[in-house]
Scaffold this active site. Structure first.
Site, PDB file in Angstrom:
ATOM      1  N   ASP A   1       0.833  -1.210   0.000  1.00 29.90           N
ATOM      2  CA  ASP A   1       0.000   0.000   0.000  1.00 29.90           C
ATOM      3  C   ASP A   1       0.867   1.260   0.000  1.00 29.90           C
ATOM      4  O   ASP A   1       0.359   2.379  -0.017  1.00 29.90           O
ATOM      5  CB  ASP A   1      -1.028  -0.011   1.145  1.00 29.90           C
ATOM      6  CG  ASP A   1      -0.393  -0.058   2.518  1.00 29.90           C
ATOM      7  OD1 ASP A   1       0.842  -0.139   2.613  1.00 29.90           O
ATOM      8  OD2 ASP A   1      -1.147  -0.007   3.519  1.00 29.90           O
ATOM      9  N   SER A   2       2.199   1.055  -0.040  1.00 29.05           N
ATOM     10  CA  SER A   2       3.115   2.183  -0.259  1.00 29.05           C
ATOM     11  C   SER A   2       2.800   2.837  -1.601  1.00 29.05           C
ATOM     12  O   SER A   2       3.235   3.965  -1.861  1.00 29.05           O
ATOM     13  CB  SER A   2       4.569   1.701  -0.235  1.00 29.05           C
ATOM     14  OG  SER A   2       4.736   0.615  -1.127  1.00 29.05           O
TER      15      SER A   2
ATOM     16  N   ASP B   1      -1.016  -6.248  -0.021  1.00 32.52           N
ATOM     17  CA  ASP B   1      -1.322  -5.585   1.251  1.00 32.52           C
ATOM     18  C   ASP B   1      -2.816  -5.358   1.396  1.00 32.52           C
ATOM     19  O   ASP B   1      -3.474  -4.865   0.469  1.00 32.52           O
ATOM     20  CB  ASP B   1      -0.664  -4.185   1.255  1.00 32.52           C
ATOM     21  CG  ASP B   1       0.616  -4.154   2.049  1.00 32.52           C
ATOM     22  OD1 ASP B   1       0.889  -5.100   2.806  1.00 32.52           O
ATOM     23  OD2 ASP B   1       1.353  -3.150   1.917  1.00 32.52           O
TER      24      ASP B   1
ATOM     25  N   GLU C   1      -1.059  -5.495   8.768  1.00 32.69           N
ATOM     26  CA  GLU C   1      -0.155  -4.819   9.709  1.00 32.69           C
ATOM     27  C   GLU C   1      -0.628  -4.967  11.146  1.00 32.69           C
ATOM     28  O   GLU C   1      -1.756  -4.566  11.464  1.00 32.69           O
ATOM     29  CB  GLU C   1      -0.098  -3.320   9.387  1.00 32.69           C
ATOM     30  CG  GLU C   1       0.686  -2.999   8.142  1.00 32.69           C
ATOM     31  CD  GLU C   1       0.799  -1.492   7.898  1.00 32.69           C
ATOM     32  OE1 GLU C   1       0.506  -0.690   8.807  1.00 32.69           O
ATOM     33  OE2 GLU C   1       1.198  -1.140   6.784  1.00 32.69           O
TER      34      GLU C   1
ATOM     35  N   GLU D   1       9.610  -3.819  10.078  1.00 35.60           N
ATOM     36  CA  GLU D   1       9.935  -2.496   9.526  1.00 35.60           C
ATOM     37  C   GLU D   1      10.548  -1.559  10.565  1.00 35.60           C
ATOM     38  O   GLU D   1       9.989  -1.361  11.652  1.00 35.60           O
ATOM     39  CB  GLU D   1       8.656  -1.861   8.932  1.00 35.60           C
ATOM     40  CG  GLU D   1       8.923  -0.497   8.305  1.00 35.60           C
ATOM     41  CD  GLU D   1       7.860  -0.041   7.312  1.00 35.60           C
ATOM     42  OE1 GLU D   1       6.929  -0.809   7.005  1.00 35.60           O
ATOM     43  OE2 GLU D   1       7.995   1.109   6.839  1.00 35.60           O
TER      44      GLU D   1
ATOM     45  N   LYS E   1      -1.113  -9.447   3.170  1.00 35.80           N
ATOM     46  CA  LYS E   1      -0.307  -8.978   4.309  1.00 35.80           C
ATOM     47  C   LYS E   1      -1.143  -8.005   5.137  1.00 35.80           C
ATOM     48  O   LYS E   1      -1.809  -7.128   4.580  1.00 35.80           O
ATOM     49  CB  LYS E   1       0.980  -8.314   3.805  1.00 35.80           C
ATOM     50  CG  LYS E   1       1.818  -7.707   4.948  1.00 35.80           C
ATOM     51  CD  LYS E   1       3.243  -7.410   4.534  1.00 35.80           C
ATOM     52  CE  LYS E   1       3.447  -6.130   3.755  1.00 35.80           C
ATOM     53  NZ  LYS E   1       3.095  -4.897   4.485  1.00 35.80           N
TER      54      LYS E   1
HETATM   55  O1  KIV Z   1       3.595  -1.019   1.527  1.00 33.29           O
HETATM   56  C1  KIV Z   1       4.696  -1.536   1.334  1.00 33.29           C
HETATM   57  O2  KIV Z   1       5.317  -1.403   0.283  1.00 33.29           O
HETATM   58  C2  KIV Z   1       5.257  -2.354   2.410  1.00 33.29           C
HETATM   59  C3  KIV Z   1       6.725  -2.650   2.375  1.00 33.29           C
HETATM   60  C4  KIV Z   1       7.521  -1.426   2.414  1.00 33.29           C
HETATM   61  C5  KIV Z   1       7.113  -3.642   3.379  1.00 33.29           C
HETATM   62  O3  KIV Z   1       4.550  -2.736   3.291  1.00 33.29           O
END
Ligand code: KIV
Length: 257
Positions: free
Chosen positions: A42-43, A81, A112, A176, A110
């Site tokens: 989600d970056s 994510d 968090e 992280e 994934k």
């Molecule tokens: O959102 C993302 O790209 C991530 C990574 C930086 C681990 O969670």
């Protein structure tokens, strides 16, 4: 268990696990042969949409980008994510994760957090959805950028959370921005692999945002190493294109019908 996940688990204490982000087909095609895990992170909210927080990323954003990535991923494990607010209860987590898997054909999701979301994680795993954990700095809930695992209390909590995630059945954990000695302790406490970002060489694997490592995204975060300045090469091509069009050197007969 998915054979790609089995192979990733086998790498613990043997060889490094590589993970990079991709938000589209062309990038996915490029990174797929180098990585074990392709992460649709989600970056993408900050990298592609200039959001000041990943909280603004929607499930639709994640699904659309992941569909494109799917076209480029052939061999690596594809992990998506789950964005902010999509796993607040067991049922919402299941409904949304199921939709992500169905629409994107990804291998895993994934989430968090540790203790706070453990029931949702257990629920997903019970429903046969492979889950990757994420501890340390949690961009979906962090108020500011701050490294983790510096105090004894924080270190103990991180190890506790990591063990809890492991016993719930996650196959790996992203760690992280965690202090090196703490990342080492977490990694040594677990049978499953840790994938570090800003968490030293002691993790079992490493993840980075691809746009950061090639210099396409400008970031000043300490843990990012720019392995190439790709903008320089893109600029050269754009300058040549612009010049050739203005001088009528392009398109030539070869490029015309
Ligand atoms: O959102 C993302 O790209 C991530 C990574 C930086 C681990 O969670």
């Amino acid at each position: 268990m998915n054979t790609k996940i089995k192979n990733i688990l086998k790498k613990k204490n043997k060889s490094k696990i590589l993970c990079l982000t991709a938000y589209s087909k062309n990038f996915a095609e490029l990174i797929d042969k180098y990585v074990d895990i392709t992460l649709i992170g989600d970056s993408l909210g900050s990298v592609l949409y200039n959001y000041d927080t990943t909280k603004k990323v929607t499930l639709t954003n994640m699904i659309d980008h992941s569909k494109s990535v799917r076209l480029g991923v052939k061999k690596s494990l594809m992990v998506v994510d789950m964005p902010f607010n999509t796993y607040r209860s067991n049922l919402s987590a299941y409904k949304n994760a199921k939709r992500v898997i169905k629409e994107t054909k990804c291998d895993a999701v994934k989430l968090e957090g540790g203790k706070k979301i453990i029931t949702q994680i257990k629920f997903l795993i019970k429903k046969k959805i492979p889950v990757m954990g994420h501890l340390g700095l949690l961009p979906q809930s962090a108020k500011r950028f701050k490294s983790k695992g510096k105090s004894t209390r924080e270190t103990k909590q991180l190890i506790k959370d990591a063990l809890m995630l492991q016993s719930s059945g996650v196959f790996a954990i992203v760690i992280e921005c965690v202090k090196a000695t703490t990342a080492k302790k977490i990694t040594q406490s677990l049978k499953i692999p840790t994938i570090g970002i800003g968490s030293s060489v002691h993790c079992d694997g490493q993840v980075l945002v691809t746009d950061d490592l090639i210099g396409l995204n400008s970031t000043k975060i300490r843990f990012v190493k720019k392995f190439i300045n790709i903008k320089k090469y893109i600029n050269i091509a754009l300058k040549k294109f612009s010049k050739d069009v203005k001088l009528k050197k392009y398109p030539t007969k070869k490029h015309s019908y």
